[in-house]
Design a protein around this motif. Structure first.
Motif, PDB file in Angstrom:
ATOM      1  N   ALA A  40      40.324  30.157  37.019  1.00 33.84           N
ATOM      2  CA  ALA A  40      40.190  30.810  38.540  1.00 33.84           C
ATOM      3  C   ALA A  40      41.699  30.903  38.819  1.00 33.84           C
ATOM      4  O   ALA A  40      42.381  30.012  38.573  1.00 33.84           O
ATOM      5  CB  ALA A  40      39.545  29.819  39.336  1.00 33.84           C
ATOM      6  N   CYS A  42      43.910  32.424  42.371  1.00 38.05           N
ATOM      7  CA  CYS A  42      43.832  32.883  43.772  1.00 38.05           C
ATOM      8  C   CYS A  42      44.321  34.013  43.865  1.00 38.05           C
ATOM      9  O   CYS A  42      45.604  33.937  43.405  1.00 38.05           O
ATOM     10  CB  CYS A  42      44.439  31.827  44.501  1.00 38.05           C
ATOM     11  SG  CYS A  42      44.194  32.081  46.274  1.00 38.05           S
ATOM     12  N   VAL A  43      43.694  35.280  44.463  1.00 38.38           N
ATOM     13  CA  VAL A  43      44.438  36.206  44.603  1.00 38.38           C
ATOM     14  C   VAL A  43      44.457  36.768  46.154  1.00 38.38           C
ATOM     15  O   VAL A  43      44.696  38.059  46.423  1.00 38.38           O
ATOM     16  CB  VAL A  43      43.372  37.557  43.769  1.00 38.38           C
ATOM     17  CG1 VAL A  43      43.667  37.252  42.343  1.00 38.38           C
ATOM     18  CG2 VAL A  43      42.187  37.618  44.090  1.00 38.38           C
ATOM     19  N   THR A  44      44.363  35.822  46.808  1.00 40.11           N
ATOM     20  CA  THR A  44      44.451  36.138  48.152  1.00 40.11           C
ATOM     21  C   THR A  44      45.813  36.263  48.785  1.00 40.11           C
ATOM     22  O   THR A  44      46.781  35.481  48.159  1.00 40.11           O
ATOM     23  CB  THR A  44      44.035  35.011  49.205  1.00 40.11           C
ATOM     24  OG1 THR A  44      42.712  34.335  48.604  1.00 40.11           O
ATOM     25  CG2 THR A  44      44.200  34.762  50.832  1.00 40.11           C
ATOM     26  N   SER A  49      49.471  38.312  45.714  1.00 37.07           N
ATOM     27  CA  SER A  49      48.476  37.337  45.631  1.00 37.07           C
ATOM     28  C   SER A  49      49.218  35.783  45.711  1.00 37.07           C
ATOM     29  O   SER A  49      50.456  35.642  45.298  1.00 37.07           O
ATOM     30  CB  SER A  49      48.028  37.422  44.123  1.00 37.07           C
ATOM     31  OG  SER A  49      47.550  38.374  44.260  1.00 37.07           O
ATOM     32  N   THR A  53      46.388  28.803  39.969  1.00 34.97           N
ATOM     33  CA  THR A  53      45.490  28.640  39.001  1.00 34.97           C
ATOM     34  C   THR A  53      44.928  27.649  38.673  1.00 34.97           C
ATOM     35  O   THR A  53      45.638  26.520  38.732  1.00 34.97           O
ATOM     36  CB  THR A  53      46.122  29.500  37.629  1.00 34.97           C
ATOM     37  OG1 THR A  53      44.954  29.594  36.846  1.00 34.97           O
ATOM     38  CG2 THR A  53      47.180  28.551  37.180  1.00 34.97           C
ATOM     39  N   HIS A  78      39.703  34.444  48.326  1.00 32.24           N
ATOM     40  CA  HIS A  78      39.485  35.477  47.326  1.00 32.24           C
ATOM     41  C   HIS A  78      40.121  34.914  45.699  1.00 32.24           C
ATOM     42  O   HIS A  78      41.171  34.542  45.532  1.00 32.24           O
ATOM     43  CB  HIS A  78      40.006  36.736  47.502  1.00 32.24           C
ATOM     44  CG  HIS A  78      39.530  37.476  48.793  1.00 32.24           C
ATOM     45  ND1 HIS A  78      39.867  37.289  49.927  1.00 32.24           N
ATOM     46  CD2 HIS A  78      38.288  38.016  49.090  1.00 32.24           C
ATOM     47  CE1 HIS A  78      39.253  38.192  50.961  1.00 32.24           C
ATOM     48  NE2 HIS A  78      38.395  38.393  50.086  1.00 32.24           N
ATOM     49  N   TYR A  79      39.310  34.816  44.849  1.00 32.88           N
ATOM     50  CA  TYR A  79      39.574  34.299  43.483  1.00 32.88           C
ATOM     51  C   TYR A  79      39.222  35.439  42.434  1.00 32.88           C
ATOM     52  O   TYR A  79      38.117  36.093  42.437  1.00 32.88           O
ATOM     53  CB  TYR A  79      38.936  32.928  43.439  1.00 32.88           C
ATOM     54  CG  TYR A  79      39.379  32.175  44.290  1.00 32.88           C
ATOM     55  CD1 TYR A  79      40.238  31.221  44.083  1.00 32.88           C
ATOM     56  CD2 TYR A  79      38.827  32.067  45.690  1.00 32.88           C
ATOM     57  CE1 TYR A  79      41.044  30.609  45.319  1.00 32.88           C
ATOM     58  CE2 TYR A  79      39.121  31.073  46.519  1.00 32.88           C
ATOM     59  CZ  TYR A  79      40.304  30.228  46.241  1.00 32.88           C
ATOM     60  OH  TYR A  79      40.888  29.379  47.205  1.00 32.88           O
ATOM     61  N   GLU A  80      39.716  35.167  41.516  1.00 29.06           N
ATOM     62  CA  GLU A  80      39.539  36.161  40.091  1.00 29.06           C
ATOM     63  C   GLU A  80      39.026  35.181  38.918  1.00 29.06           C
ATOM     64  O   GLU A  80      39.757  34.188  38.794  1.00 29.06           O
ATOM     65  CB  GLU A  80      40.594  36.525  39.673  1.00 29.06           C
ATOM     66  CG  GLU A  80      40.252  37.718  38.388  1.00 29.06           C
ATOM     67  CD  GLU A  80      41.580  38.364  37.814  1.00 29.06           C
ATOM     68  OE1 GLU A  80      42.190  37.696  36.742  1.00 29.06           O
ATOM     69  OE2 GLU A  80      41.956  39.050  38.667  1.00 29.06           O
ATOM     70  N   GLN A  81      37.718  35.085  38.318  1.00 32.09           N
ATOM     71  CA  GLN A  81      37.322  34.319  37.346  1.00 32.09           C
ATOM     72  C   GLN A  81      37.317  35.062  36.173  1.00 32.09           C
ATOM     73  O   GLN A  81      36.812  35.971  35.868  1.00 32.09           O
ATOM     74  CB  GLN A  81      35.884  33.734  37.766  1.00 32.09           C
ATOM     75  CG  GLN A  81      35.543  32.804  36.932  1.00 32.09           C
ATOM     76  CD  GLN A  81      33.949  32.372  37.042  1.00 32.09           C
ATOM     77  OE1 GLN A  81      33.703  31.774  38.264  1.00 32.09           O
ATOM     78  NE2 GLN A  81      33.220  32.482  36.375  1.00 32.09           N
ATOM     79  N   THR A  82      37.989  34.139  35.055  1.00 29.26           N
ATOM     80  CA  THR A  82      37.838  34.571  33.701  1.00 29.26           C
ATOM     81  C   THR A  82      37.035  33.569  32.952  1.00 29.26           C
ATOM     82  O   THR A  82      37.270  32.669  32.955  1.00 29.26           O
ATOM     83  CB  THR A  82      39.202  34.477  33.291  1.00 29.26           C
ATOM     84  OG1 THR A  82      40.284  35.531  34.059  1.00 29.26           O
ATOM     85  CG2 THR A  82      39.431  35.215  31.988  1.00 29.26           C
TER      86      THR A  82
END
Length: 95
Positions: A40, A42-44, A49, A53, A78-82
């Protein structure tokens, strides 16, 4: 070389050929010997950003706990998950 019927048009397809390519039918299966990897990020942020991570985790519960902890500390939402997994290709018959 020009086309005999149309003297001012260049000849096309002097050596034409038709090629048919066969293809494999492939199915992919997750490799049960290896764990999937989740991260994960954090893109806040307004101008850039946060960039924090989670690192590599192996279950969605671990990712959710990391996000909850980071959100509690910072208020970031806001988070990006891979998700990464190792797949095995199983070849089918030629078509």
């Amino acid at each position: 070389m020009t086309d005999a019927k149309n003297a001012d048009v260049p000849a096309r397809g002097i050596a034409r050929g038709r090629y048919r390519f066969r293809e494999y039918h492939v199915t992919t299966v997750p490799d049960s010997l290896l764990l999937p990897a989740f991260t994960a990020l954090c893109v806040t942020g307004e101008e850039r950003s946060c960039g924090a991570t989670s690192g590599t985790l192996h279950t969605l519960d671990e990712v959710t706990r990391w996000i909850a902890g980071h959100c509690a500390q910072t208020g970031h939402q806001h988070y990006e998950q891979t998700v990464r997994a190792i797949l095995r290709a199983e070849l089918g018959a030629w078509q």
